[in-house]
Design a protein around this motif. Structure first.
Motif, PDB file in Angstrom:
ATOM      1  N   UNK A  54       0.906  -1.184  -0.101  1.00 11.52           N
ATOM      2  CA  UNK A  54      -0.092   0.033  -0.086  1.00 11.52           C
ATOM      3  C   UNK A  54       0.761   1.139   0.052  1.00 11.52           C
ATOM      4  N   UNK A  55       0.723   2.069  -1.150  1.00  8.27           N
ATOM      5  CA  UNK A  55       1.334   3.479  -0.866  1.00  8.27           C
ATOM      6  C   UNK A  55       0.228   4.487  -0.971  1.00  8.27           C
ATOM      7  N   UNK A  72      -9.868   4.568 -10.242  1.00  9.42           N
ATOM      8  CA  UNK A  72      -9.327   3.744  -9.066  1.00  9.42           C
ATOM      9  C   UNK A  72     -10.056   4.162  -8.031  1.00  9.42           C
ATOM     10  N   UNK A  73     -10.190   3.253  -7.141  1.00  8.95           N
ATOM     11  CA  UNK A  73     -11.014   3.166  -5.965  1.00  8.95           C
ATOM     12  C   UNK A  73     -10.719   4.350  -4.950  1.00  8.95           C
ATOM     13  N   UNK A  74     -11.620   4.813  -4.101  1.00 10.58           N
ATOM     14  CA  UNK A  74     -11.339   5.749  -3.243  1.00 10.58           C
ATOM     15  C   UNK A  74     -10.412   5.198  -2.014  1.00 10.58           C
ATOM     16  N   UNK A  75     -10.589   5.809  -1.017  1.00  9.07           N
ATOM     17  CA  UNK A  75      -9.580   5.377   0.289  1.00  9.07           C
ATOM     18  C   UNK A  75     -10.449   5.124   1.537  1.00  9.07           C
ATOM     19  N   UNK A  76     -10.078   4.447   2.403  1.00  6.70           N
ATOM     20  CA  UNK A  76     -10.788   4.386   3.754  1.00  6.70           C
ATOM     21  C   UNK A  76      -9.816   5.062   4.601  1.00  6.70           C
ATOM     22  N   UNK A  77     -10.156   6.262   5.393  1.00  4.38           N
ATOM     23  CA  UNK A  77      -9.519   6.876   6.103  1.00  4.38           C
ATOM     24  C   UNK A  77     -10.111   6.619   7.555  1.00  4.38           C
ATOM     25  N   UNK A  78      -9.283   6.328   8.572  1.00  2.00           N
ATOM     26  CA  UNK A  78      -9.679   6.036  10.109  1.00  2.00           C
ATOM     27  C   UNK A  78      -9.392   7.226  10.778  1.00  2.00           C
ATOM     28  N   UNK A  79     -10.271   7.993  11.265  1.00  2.35           N
ATOM     29  CA  UNK A  79     -10.132   9.366  11.727  1.00  2.35           C
ATOM     30  C   UNK A  79     -10.341   9.316  13.312  1.00  2.35           C
ATOM     31  N   UNK A  80      -9.326   9.825  14.024  1.00  5.33           N
ATOM     32  CA  UNK A  80      -9.413   9.921  15.487  1.00  5.33           C
ATOM     33  C   UNK A  80     -10.374  11.054  15.814  1.00  5.33           C
ATOM     34  N   UNK A  81     -10.867  10.948  16.953  1.00  2.61           N
ATOM     35  CA  UNK A  81     -11.996  12.013  17.357  1.00  2.61           C
ATOM     36  C   UNK A  81     -11.764  12.236  18.819  1.00  2.61           C
ATOM     37  N   UNK A 109     -16.373   2.629  -6.042  1.00  2.00           N
ATOM     38  CA  UNK A 109     -16.700   3.571  -6.865  1.00  2.00           C
ATOM     39  C   UNK A 109     -16.155   4.855  -7.143  1.00  2.00           C
ATOM     40  N   UNK A 110     -15.173   4.883  -6.136  1.00  2.46           N
ATOM     41  CA  UNK A 110     -14.049   6.067  -6.173  1.00  2.46           C
ATOM     42  C   UNK A 110     -14.468   7.220  -5.113  1.00  2.46           C
ATOM     43  N   UNK A 111     -15.423   6.871  -4.144  1.00  8.26           N
ATOM     44  CA  UNK A 111     -15.435   7.748  -3.065  1.00  8.26           C
ATOM     45  C   UNK A 111     -14.584   7.487  -1.796  1.00  8.26           C
ATOM     46  N   UNK A 112     -13.931   8.695  -1.351  1.00  7.25           N
ATOM     47  CA  UNK A 112     -13.367   8.595  -0.108  1.00  7.25           C
ATOM     48  C   UNK A 112     -14.003   8.577   1.166  1.00  7.25           C
ATOM     49  N   UNK A 113     -14.179   7.517   2.240  1.00  4.56           N
ATOM     50  CA  UNK A 113     -14.734   7.591   3.189  1.00  4.56           C
ATOM     51  C   UNK A 113     -13.923   7.826   4.526  1.00  4.56           C
ATOM     52  N   UNK A 114     -14.589   8.276   5.326  1.00  3.27           N
ATOM     53  CA  UNK A 114     -14.127   8.468   6.591  1.00  3.27           C
ATOM     54  C   UNK A 114     -14.595   8.060   7.631  1.00  3.27           C
ATOM     55  N   UNK A 115     -13.956   6.915   8.553  1.00  4.73           N
ATOM     56  CA  UNK A 115     -14.764   6.166   9.581  1.00  4.73           C
ATOM     57  C   UNK A 115     -14.115   6.822  10.637  1.00  4.73           C
ATOM     58  N   UNK A 116     -15.213   7.321  11.858  1.00  3.17           N
ATOM     59  CA  UNK A 116     -15.059   7.583  13.170  1.00  3.17           C
ATOM     60  C   UNK A 116     -15.734   6.911  13.953  1.00  3.17           C
ATOM     61  N   UNK A 121      -8.508  -1.993  -1.320  1.00  2.40           N
ATOM     62  CA  UNK A 121      -8.481  -0.557  -0.765  1.00  2.40           C
ATOM     63  C   UNK A 121      -7.630  -0.054   0.271  1.00  2.40           C
ATOM     64  N   UNK A 122      -6.941   1.044  -0.012  1.00  3.12           N
ATOM     65  CA  UNK A 122      -6.005   1.592   1.022  1.00  3.12           C
ATOM     66  C   UNK A 122      -6.664   2.012   2.273  1.00  3.12           C
ATOM     67  N   UNK A 123      -5.907   1.787   3.464  1.00  8.45           N
ATOM     68  CA  UNK A 123      -6.491   2.050   4.515  1.00  8.45           C
ATOM     69  C   UNK A 123      -5.618   3.026   5.394  1.00  8.45           C
ATOM     70  N   UNK A 124      -5.858   4.329   5.534  1.00  6.73           N
ATOM     71  CA  UNK A 124      -5.094   5.468   5.942  1.00  6.73           C
ATOM     72  C   UNK A 124      -5.333   5.680   7.379  1.00  6.73           C
ATOM     73  N   UNK A 125      -4.536   5.880   8.329  1.00  7.77           N
ATOM     74  CA  UNK A 125      -4.802   6.323   9.715  1.00  7.77           C
ATOM     75  C   UNK A 125      -4.594   7.696   9.612  1.00  7.77           C
TER      76      UNK A 125
END
Length: 296
Positions: A6-7, A17-26, A91-98, A122-126
């Protein structure tokens, strides 16, 4: 062997290309702990998936982020919602998970969504930030070089005692989460399973009534009798002392089965079976219930 690379931040993503999954700290209680990057990520995300949309809606309102892209993802709907969220990312959307507070995917269903994303390539980004367990650890005064995160103890007594017995010889610091109404019961279980170790009860971290109670398990239990638990707790417990671990591993009874160990006390010391089982439990550092279950 199958390896994946994963880059996270390619300069020029490929078309379609697909979007990315962002794991967002709150924040875990103090809104000032929200990072600039976390705010920007939530602003730019196409979708925000939240464990509790009511709680997250308040957070978004505070930082003037539109709640229109907010979707629900929690323990009770993850089987249906998870694949749907993955489809949006493909489908190309970037998703932020909280999560409700702190880092997502720790003691919450976010870990299941991460697994689905990785399986789909899918790339998973912290997007790091506040975390209750590590915040409690660094102020505990207990060793930080090695630690084990346990999360919430099992509700079933048998499962809880089994887990605690497997961690008896763990020499690193141990981190647990607990709710106020189960705190005393859990501390009593720790005392029975591990003995009277040093412990820190970290309450309401980063909030106005933040409090750390430091002492032994027995001292903290006594203190709680006059100061009933309020708020969410992180429990930090000292690990096993190396000499105690060595003593247990070198003990004379190590070569015996549990049945033979009990029989030894019954025959050699003429103890009633219940007393013999209690001594065996003390020798092995487990609960009497564990010994009883082993003998069934």
């Amino acid at each position: 062997m199958s390896i994946s690379i994963q880059r996270s931040f390619e300069d020029k993503p490929e078309n379609n290309s697909p979007g990315k999954l962002f794991l967002v700290a709150t924040p875990i209680g103090n809104l000032e702990d929200m990072t600039y990057r976390a705010v920007r990520t939530l602003q730019e995300a196409d979708i925000i998936a939240a464990e509790d949309t009511r709680q997250t809606r308040k957070l978004l309102s505070h930082f003037e982020i539109s709640p229109g892209k907010l979707l629900s993802y929690h323990e009770h709907n993850k089987a249906a919602s998870g694949p749907e969220l993955i489809r949006f990312i493909i489908e190309g959307k970037n998703l932020a998970l909280v999560s409700d507070a702190g880092l997502p995917a720790i003691s919450d269903p976010g870990s299941d969504l991460v697994k689905l994303a990785l399986e789909a390539g899918i790339s998973v980004i912290p997007v790091p930030g506040a975390n209750a367990a590590l915040s409690a650890l660094i102020v505990s005064g207990l060793p930080t070089e090695r630690f084990t995160f346990i999360g919430f103890l099992p509700r079933d007594n048998k499962d809880r005692d089994k887990l605690l017995s497997t961690l008896l010889d763990e020499q690193g610091t141990l981190l647990l989460y607990e709710s106020p109404h189960r705190l005393v019961k859990s501390l009593e279980a720790l005392l029975e399973a591990w003995g009277d170790r040093h412990v820190v009860l970290a309450r309401e971290l980063t909030k106005r009534y933040e409090e750390m109670v430091r002492g032994t398990l027995s001292e903290c239990l006594e203190w709680l009798q006059e100061h009933p638990p309020i708020g969410e707790y992180c429990i930090v417990v000292s690990g096993a002392h190396p000499e105690e671990v060595k003593e247990r591993r070198d003990a004379w009874w190590q070569v015996l089965s549990v049945e033979d160990h009990v029989a030894h006390y019954e025959e050699q010391e003429k103890l009633p079976r219940k007393e013999a089982m209690k001594k065996v439990a003390n020798d092995r550092g487990v609960s009497k219930r564990d010994i009883y279950n082993m003998l069934l």
